[in-house]
Each structure stands twice: as C-alpha cells, then as structure tokens.
Write a protein that holds these residues in place. Structure first.
Motif, mmCIF file in Angstrom:
data_model
loop_
_atom_site.group_PDB
_atom_site.id
_atom_site.type_symbol
_atom_site.label_atom_id
_atom_site.label_comp_id
_atom_site.label_asym_id
_atom_site.label_seq_id
_atom_site.Cartn_x
_atom_site.Cartn_y
_atom_site.Cartn_z
ATOM 1 N N GLN A 1 0.843 -1.189 0.000
ATOM 2 C CA GLN A 1 0.000 0.000 0.000
ATOM 3 C C GLN A 1 0.880 1.241 0.000
ATOM 4 O O GLN A 1 1.802 1.360 0.799
ATOM 5 C CB GLN A 1 -0.913 0.002 1.235
ATOM 6 N N VAL A 2 0.591 2.162 -0.896
ATOM 7 C CA VAL A 2 1.363 3.398 -1.004
ATOM 8 C C VAL A 2 0.563 4.534 -0.382
ATOM 9 O O VAL A 2 -0.640 4.668 -0.635
ATOM 10 C CB VAL A 2 1.661 3.724 -2.477
ATOM 11 N N GLN A 3 1.223 5.306 0.421
ATOM 12 C CA GLN A 3 0.604 6.520 0.970
ATOM 13 C C GLN A 3 1.451 7.724 0.589
ATOM 14 O O GLN A 3 2.682 7.670 0.632
ATOM 15 C CB GLN A 3 0.474 6.419 2.491
ATOM 16 N N LEU A 4 0.773 8.796 0.219
ATOM 17 C CA LEU A 4 1.429 10.044 -0.143
ATOM 18 C C LEU A 4 0.941 11.133 0.805
ATOM 19 O O LEU A 4 -0.266 11.287 0.997
ATOM 20 C CB LEU A 4 1.101 10.432 -1.583
ATOM 21 N N VAL A 5 1.873 11.878 1.371
ATOM 22 C CA VAL A 5 1.519 12.933 2.312
ATOM 23 C C VAL A 5 2.152 14.234 1.850
ATOM 24 O O VAL A 5 3.387 14.372 1.832
ATOM 25 C CB VAL A 5 1.983 12.593 3.739
ATOM 26 N N GLU A 6 1.297 15.187 1.473
ATOM 27 C CA GLU A 6 1.778 16.498 1.046
ATOM 28 C C GLU A 6 1.890 17.444 2.235
ATOM 29 O O GLU A 6 1.149 17.326 3.205
ATOM 30 C CB GLU A 6 0.828 17.130 0.010
ATOM 31 N N SER A 7 2.792 18.403 2.107
ATOM 32 C CA SER A 7 2.936 19.449 3.105
ATOM 33 C C SER A 7 3.527 20.683 2.437
ATOM 34 O O SER A 7 4.006 20.615 1.308
ATOM 35 C CB SER A 7 3.827 18.986 4.264
ATOM 36 N N GLY A 8 3.475 21.797 3.161
ATOM 37 C CA GLY A 8 4.109 23.012 2.679
ATOM 38 C C GLY A 8 3.175 24.072 2.136
ATOM 39 O O GLY A 8 3.613 25.171 1.803
ATOM 40 N N GLY A 9 1.897 23.753 2.040
ATOM 41 C CA GLY A 9 0.962 24.753 1.550
ATOM 42 C C GLY A 9 0.724 25.845 2.584
ATOM 43 O O GLY A 9 1.204 25.769 3.712
ATOM 44 N N VAL B 211 -5.969 23.621 -4.428
ATOM 45 C CA VAL B 211 -5.460 22.498 -3.647
ATOM 46 C C VAL B 211 -4.476 21.755 -4.547
ATOM 47 O O VAL B 211 -4.805 21.417 -5.688
ATOM 48 C CB VAL B 211 -6.581 21.558 -3.187
ATOM 49 N N TYR B 212 -3.286 21.542 -4.031
ATOM 50 C CA TYR B 212 -2.236 20.879 -4.785
ATOM 51 C C TYR B 212 -2.117 19.428 -4.315
ATOM 52 O O TYR B 212 -2.019 19.164 -3.113
ATOM 53 C CB TYR B 212 -0.911 21.615 -4.612
ATOM 54 N N TYR B 213 -2.106 18.525 -5.284
ATOM 55 C CA TYR B 213 -2.035 17.095 -5.001
ATOM 56 C C TYR B 213 -0.801 16.488 -5.662
ATOM 57 O O TYR B 213 -0.448 16.858 -6.785
ATOM 58 C CB TYR B 213 -3.251 16.372 -5.576
ATOM 59 N N TYR C 186 -1.589 6.614 -7.459
ATOM 60 C CA TYR C 186 -1.933 6.965 -6.085
ATOM 61 C C TYR C 186 -1.941 8.490 -5.923
ATOM 62 O O TYR C 186 -1.162 9.194 -6.561
ATOM 63 C CB TYR C 186 -0.908 6.358 -5.122
ATOM 64 N N TRP C 187 -2.818 8.942 -5.005
ATOM 65 C CA TRP C 187 -2.962 10.372 -4.744
ATOM 66 C C TRP C 187 -2.766 10.679 -3.266
ATOM 67 O O TRP C 187 -3.122 9.875 -2.411
ATOM 68 C CB TRP C 187 -4.359 10.846 -5.149
ATOM 69 N N GLY C 188 -2.232 11.843 -3.013
ATOM 70 C CA GLY C 188 -2.191 12.339 -1.650
ATOM 71 C C GLY C 188 -3.492 13.041 -1.313
ATOM 72 O O GLY C 188 -4.400 13.142 -2.145
ATOM 73 N N GLN C 189 -3.552 13.568 -0.097
ATOM 74 C CA GLN C 189 -4.780 14.198 0.369
ATOM 75 C C GLN C 189 -4.888 15.655 -0.061
ATOM 76 O O GLN C 189 -5.952 16.250 0.038
ATOM 77 C CB GLN C 189 -4.883 14.103 1.898
ATOM 78 N N GLY C 190 -3.803 16.210 -0.533
ATOM 79 C CA GLY C 190 -3.790 17.588 -1.009
ATOM 80 C C GLY C 190 -3.338 18.581 0.041
ATOM 81 O O GLY C 190 -3.474 18.346 1.254
#
Length: 115
Positions: A1-9, A92-94, A104-108
């Motif tokens: 399972q791949v998880q993507l976590v965005e940050s920095g917005g 919102v940046y994904y 796979y997508w992150g949560q944005g």
C-alpha cells in the motif's frame, strides 16, 4: 500500500514563494513518475508538473519559469518549488505517483495566494 503525504501549503502574498513536499511510503517511489496537480474551486484538476524516474521534467505552460519540480529518491520525496505566485495559482495541490488514472494520490495541500 502506497501513501502520499503532502505538506508546505499555506497563505502567501502575490509574488511570494512556497515549497511543497510529498513524502511517499513503500518501495516503488524511485521507479515511478511523480506528478503535481492542482484543483481550483469550480475547475478540473490539472497537471502542474511531472518528473520521471530518470529526472525528465515537464511543466504546464501556465507555470513555466515559475515552478520547479524535483525528487529525492533516497527520501522518497518529491518537491514543488513555487515562485512569483499569482492569485490564479490558488488551489489544492495534489501529488500523484504513477499516473492520474490508476496511480496513487495524496490528500492535497491548500495554496492560497492573496493579491
């Protein structure tokens, strides 16, 4: 399972800069194309920038010269440097791993540019 976590917005004034990060779990990061997409209210999600496993990059015309995508395979992380931000960059940046259809997508992460 791949998880993507965005940050920095965040909230930034027009002309300012932000650096977005997307950290991926799993072992398939380095062999996949990574992309940054954005979706503004009432609009479709659009590609901002992409980077292949070997480092080839492509950018949307609307951000060329203002945006840089990069990746650190040792950290399983892709970055998006946003410079000279404009109000139309508000969205919102994904991040995406693989491709926008079956990947796979992150949560944005929200980027808001005030004028």
């Amino acid at each position: 399972q791949v998880q993507l976590v965005e940050s920095g917005g965040g909230l930034v004034q027009a002309g300012g800069s932000l650096r977005l990060s997307c950290a991926a779990s799993g072992s398939i990061f380095s062999i996949n194309t990574m992309g940054w997409y954005r979706q503004a209210p009432g609009k479709q999600r659009e590609l901002v920038a992409g980077i292949t496993p070997c480092g080839s990059k492509n950018y949307a015309d609307s951000v060329k010269g203002r945006v840089t995508i990069s990746r650190d395979n040792a950290k399983n992380t892709v970055y998006l440097q946003l410079n000279n931000l404009k109000s139309e960059d508000t969205a919102v940046y994904y991040c995406n791993l693989g491709n926008p259809i079956s990947g796979y997508w992150g949560q944005g992460t929200q980027v808001t540019v005030s004028s």
